[in-house]
Design an enzyme around this catalytic site. Structure first.
Site, mmCIF file in Angstrom:
data_model
loop_
_atom_site.group_PDB
_atom_site.id
_atom_site.type_symbol
_atom_site.label_atom_id
_atom_site.label_comp_id
_atom_site.label_asym_id
_atom_site.label_seq_id
_atom_site.Cartn_x
_atom_site.Cartn_y
_atom_site.Cartn_z
ATOM 1 N N HIS A 41 0.782 -1.178 0.106
ATOM 2 C CA HIS A 41 0.033 0.012 -0.011
ATOM 3 C C HIS A 41 0.988 1.176 0.058
ATOM 4 O O HIS A 41 0.510 2.336 -0.589
ATOM 5 C CB HIS A 41 -0.767 0.057 1.200
ATOM 6 N N ASP B 4 -4.432 -6.096 -7.865
ATOM 7 C CA ASP B 4 -4.680 -5.535 -6.489
ATOM 8 C C ASP B 4 -5.067 -4.105 -6.768
ATOM 9 O O ASP B 4 -4.953 -3.798 -7.927
ATOM 10 C CB ASP B 4 -3.511 -5.563 -5.299
#
Length: 513
Positions: free
Chosen positions: A188, A260
């Protein structure tokens, strides 16, 4: 340069079809309905979209009134990562707890019951399970989301989870290919790198994905990680060698490949979301997850137009985009045929564990109780206690909205129980805990104490002064047990907290499994 984009041509519709965007609100915004009419085939739900099961069902019905076969995706792993029960904590333990119990029937039953609840709400695609082998105990983003550090255990439970979820009519999405377990960086925030040889990757990372493919997983999600042994230049999400060469050709996978979230920094900061999205589809991805952070019509249009421009310029083959869109539509068709499977198969169903229904006694709590590991002993606790939560920042996948710990459950069982939160920023945390606790028994709750030196030091000092302290580890129980009674729950779901609180109150004479 300006490119004219037609909302009705085939390329534009295909570009919309490969997007899986999020949005704000508990009803579908007008812009989402408009894009669905123009070809958008999927949407993603996050915690911000969810209040009650009935509200989610109304939202998905609103979407299906626009497009009957729309894919409604969610990131509902159970355990620490829950969207359906984001404000209360999950009714199901996560992967590490299931792996610790190591009962394939239980894993299958938990996944099927979770899938049944999703299907009842109109959700038909779940970005789960995580098939990552948590071989790096310092991993900041996987941890309890993995079934464990043993490759074969992870493989067999991944397959059982896929089977259970899909038996309920919800498509499973096995992640994070080719394996995020041996990373020390959260994708992230940055681009992780796994420096192991091909032999290790095939013997460890890829084994659970082979099992998931054999079990019929409808989707596989790519990881934003660099594996030089496979491709020294491109992270998996944008690597033709990994998505097409390895996953499609070598492993023989023929289902949907989803990325993702493309707004994660591993992609956004490296390529930008538009160029990264084009590269991902060109590499072999079929669908683009976006919307955890970027959740507006402008983002959808930016990605749609980037894909159309790439086709027009020759950077992206029109046939590749068409193939990706066709795979999305094929999955949507499967979910239509599978609809109702969950309601017809109620073997795993037990009442009383749904959102807002209290503690319950269903399959999730059964699993959470079985997942507890106890070291040491302590008599029953009959007086109010003091719960000290030693906290650290949650990773983005888990989020900060979801409550965790044992304080609420202990306060219900022992009215008058107090609680306080302590972090690395707390001045003299041990002294602060002792002042707040007074004469009450201290229960310390931690997650991943092995990754936080200050927690270990504070625990040692606290136990030295109050040897009867109870310690509840709700993360990966890597550190040596501390306290008169040490309870490892293997996850921080609400039912894990309840299982631990029951043990504290009941007391124990010795170790459990």
């Amino acid at each position: 340069m300006t490119t004219l984009i037609s909302a009705t041509d085939t390329v534009t519709r295909d570009a919309l079809a490969v997007l899986q965007p999020g949005f704000t609100g508990t009803t579908a915004p007008d812009w989402v309905l408009r894009r669905v009419d123009e070809g958008l085939a999927s949407v993603a739900l996050f915690g911000r979209n969810i209040r009650t099961p009935e509200q989610v069902a109304a939202l998905t019905a609103q979407l299906r009134a626009e497009r009957e076969d729309i894919l409604v995706a969610i990131d509902e792993e159970g355990g620490d990562v829950t969207r359906l029960e984001v404000r209360t904590g999950s009714s199901f333990p996560g992967n590490l707890a299931l792996g610790h119990v190591d009962d394939l029937g239980l894993t299958r039953a938990v996944a099927q019951e979770l899938g049944r609840r999703l299907a009842e709400c109109g959700v038909n695609l779940n970005w789960a399970p995580s098939a990552d082998v948590n071989s790096n105990p310092g991993n900041p983003v996987i941890g309890v989301r993995s079934f464990g550090a043993d490759t074969q255990l992870v493989a067999r439970h991944t397959a059982a989870y896929v089977e259970g979820l899909q038996a309920a009519g919800v498509a499973a999405c096995t992640k994070h290919f080719p394996g995020h377990g041996d990373t020390a960086i959260d994708s992230h925030h940055a681009l992780p790198r796994i420096d192991v040889d091909l032999e290790t990757l095939h013997a460890r990372e890829l084994v659970p994905f082979r099992a998931a493919i054999a079990a019929g997983t409808k989707c596989v999600m790519s990881a934003h990680i660099l594996l030089p042994a496979l491709d020294p230049d491109h992270p998996a999400t944008v690597s033709p060698r990994i998505l097409t060469g390895l996953l499609r050709e070598e492993l023989g996978y023929d289902g949907l490949i989803i990325t993702d979230a493309v707004e994660m920094q591993a992609i956004a900061a490296t390529y930008g979301i538009e160029h990264g999205s084009v590269l991902a589809i060109a590499a072999g991805a079929d669908a683009l997850c976006v919307g955890g952070g970027l959740k507006d019509d402008g983002t959808v249009l930016r990605l749609r137009d980037a894909l159309v421009r790439a086709v027009r310029s020759g950077e992206l083959a029109e046939e590749r985009l068409a193939d990706a869109a066709a795979r999305v539509r094929a999955l949507a068709s499967w979910t239509q045929g599978a609809r109702g499977a969950g309601s017809e198969s109620g073997a795993a169903r037990q009442e009383g564990t749904g959102p807002g229904t209290g503690t319950g006694s269903g399959i999730g709590l059964v699993a959470a109780r079985r997942a507890v590991r106890v070291t040491g002993s302590a008599g029953p606790l009959t007086e109010p206690a003091y719960v000290a939560a030693f906290t650290s920042a949650s990773n983005i996948a888990v989020g900060n909205e979801t409550p965790w710990g044992v304080a609420a459950e202990l306060a219900r069982l022992l009215p008058g129980t107090g609680t306080g939160a302590y972090s690395s920023e707390t001045e003299a945390p041990v002294a602060a805990v002792l002042r707040a606790a007074g004469e009450r028994r201290i229960v310390v709750v931690v997650r991943d104490v092995h990754r936080h030196a200050w927690m270990g030091e504070a625990l040692d000092a606290l136990v030295a002064q109050r040897p009867d302290t109870v310690v509840v580890e709700m993360g990966v129980p890597q550190a040596a047990p501390r306290g008169a009674l040490h309870i490892a729950t293997h996850g921080a779901a609400r039912v894990c907290g309840l299982a631990a609180a029951e043990l504290v109150v009941r007391g124990t004479d010795g170790p459990t499994a």
